[in-house]
Motif scaffolding. Sequence first.
Motif, PDB file in Angstrom:
ATOM      1  N   TYR A   1      21.105  79.346 -47.483  1.00  6.43           N
ATOM      2  CA  TYR A   1      21.394  79.924 -45.913  1.00  6.43           C
ATOM      3  C   TYR A   1      21.179  80.771 -46.249  1.00  6.43           C
ATOM      4  O   TYR A   1      21.877  81.687 -46.366  1.00  6.43           O
ATOM      5  CB  TYR A   1      22.613  79.069 -46.123  1.00  6.43           C
ATOM      6  CG  TYR A   1      22.860  77.700 -46.858  1.00  6.43           C
ATOM      7  CD1 TYR A   1      22.296  76.813 -45.501  1.00  6.43           C
ATOM      8  CD2 TYR A   1      23.403  76.991 -47.822  1.00  6.43           C
ATOM      9  CE1 TYR A   1      22.004  75.212 -45.837  1.00  6.43           C
ATOM     10  CE2 TYR A   1      23.001  75.667 -48.805  1.00  6.43           C
ATOM     11  CZ  TYR A   1      22.704  75.013 -47.323  1.00  6.43           C
ATOM     12  OH  TYR A   1      22.248  73.688 -47.321  1.00  6.43           O
ATOM     13  N   ASN A   2      21.783  81.644 -44.640  1.00  4.23           N
ATOM     14  CA  ASN A   2      22.766  82.642 -43.379  1.00  4.23           C
ATOM     15  C   ASN A   2      21.495  83.513 -44.286  1.00  4.23           C
ATOM     16  O   ASN A   2      21.816  84.486 -44.088  1.00  4.23           O
ATOM     17  CB  ASN A   2      23.942  82.893 -44.057  1.00  4.23           C
ATOM     18  CG  ASN A   2      25.119  81.810 -44.364  1.00  4.23           C
ATOM     19  OD1 ASN A   2      24.446  80.752 -42.867  1.00  4.23           O
ATOM     20  ND2 ASN A   2      25.860  82.067 -44.705  1.00  4.23           N
TER      21      ASN A   2
ATOM     22  N   THR B   1      15.112  77.476 -45.160  1.00  7.44           N
ATOM     23  CA  THR B   1      15.697  78.468 -43.778  1.00  7.44           C
ATOM     24  C   THR B   1      14.949  80.002 -43.977  1.00  7.44           C
ATOM     25  O   THR B   1      15.183  80.478 -42.802  1.00  7.44           O
ATOM     26  CB  THR B   1      16.524  78.857 -44.015  1.00  7.44           C
ATOM     27  OG1 THR B   1      17.223  79.338 -45.683  1.00  7.44           O
ATOM     28  CG2 THR B   1      17.807  77.507 -43.819  1.00  7.44           C
TER      29      THR B   1
END
Length: 267
Positions: A179-180, A202
């Motif tokens: 994530y991120n 992602t």
Amino acid sequence: MESGQVIGLDLSSSWIHGVVYDNSSLFLLHHHQKLNLACNDFSESTISSKFGQFMKLAHLNLSFSGFYGLIPTEIYHLAELVSIDLSVNLCDRLPELSPHVFIKQLQNLTKLRHLHLDGVNMSSVAPGFLMNLSSTLISLVISNTGLQGDFPEDIFCLPFLQKLSLTGNRILTGTLPKYNLSSSLRFLALSDTNFSGKLPDTIGNLGYLNVLNLSSNEFKGSIPKSLWNCTKITSLYLSSNKFNGQVAASLSKLSQLTSLNLRVEQF
């Protein structure tokens, strides 16, 4: 001539050679904001502590000029530094970081946006020191440094990070965060390291990505379908990993692709 104040000096690629001594007239110019000595031949020169007296210095480039030896503590006291490039050719004697000093002082460089240490000896520095970098960092180039250990995932998530190169650190381990991932990334090079695991879905959020080089690692599994959403990619290198599955039909989405390597090593 009126003020005697020089705020910028660019002598890059000027065929200058010799030794930069502490009593050089260069160090009489105290008002430097930008100093570029890149691509010359100072091959008998250590990095003088006198560089640390330019308290207004925002940009320092000593790259590919043959400087060697321990990087002086005074460099880390330059609180106005926005960019620093101490990169070297691997055939030269190398600059070296003092791990304890660097880790402690790096957090003082709160304005730092560009850190390029390609070829600098970082074999005694733990990758965790990078967590002290400014959260507004834009580019980080630490290829071929001997960096070893586990690379912190949080670096991939720095919100303004556009360029990250870790190439050639063969015993540097790590994984890509699920994530991120920084959506600002334009250049990501992890080739010839020891990263592993699966590519996260992602990765498809990297809409500005131009170059992705993951060659010669231990990545495995199928290539996420989301990767083909990165339509600005011009160079894609995924060779010498353990990927599987089909990609041919999906490649057509990468209309700007000019360079591709998906070679699989056979044993």
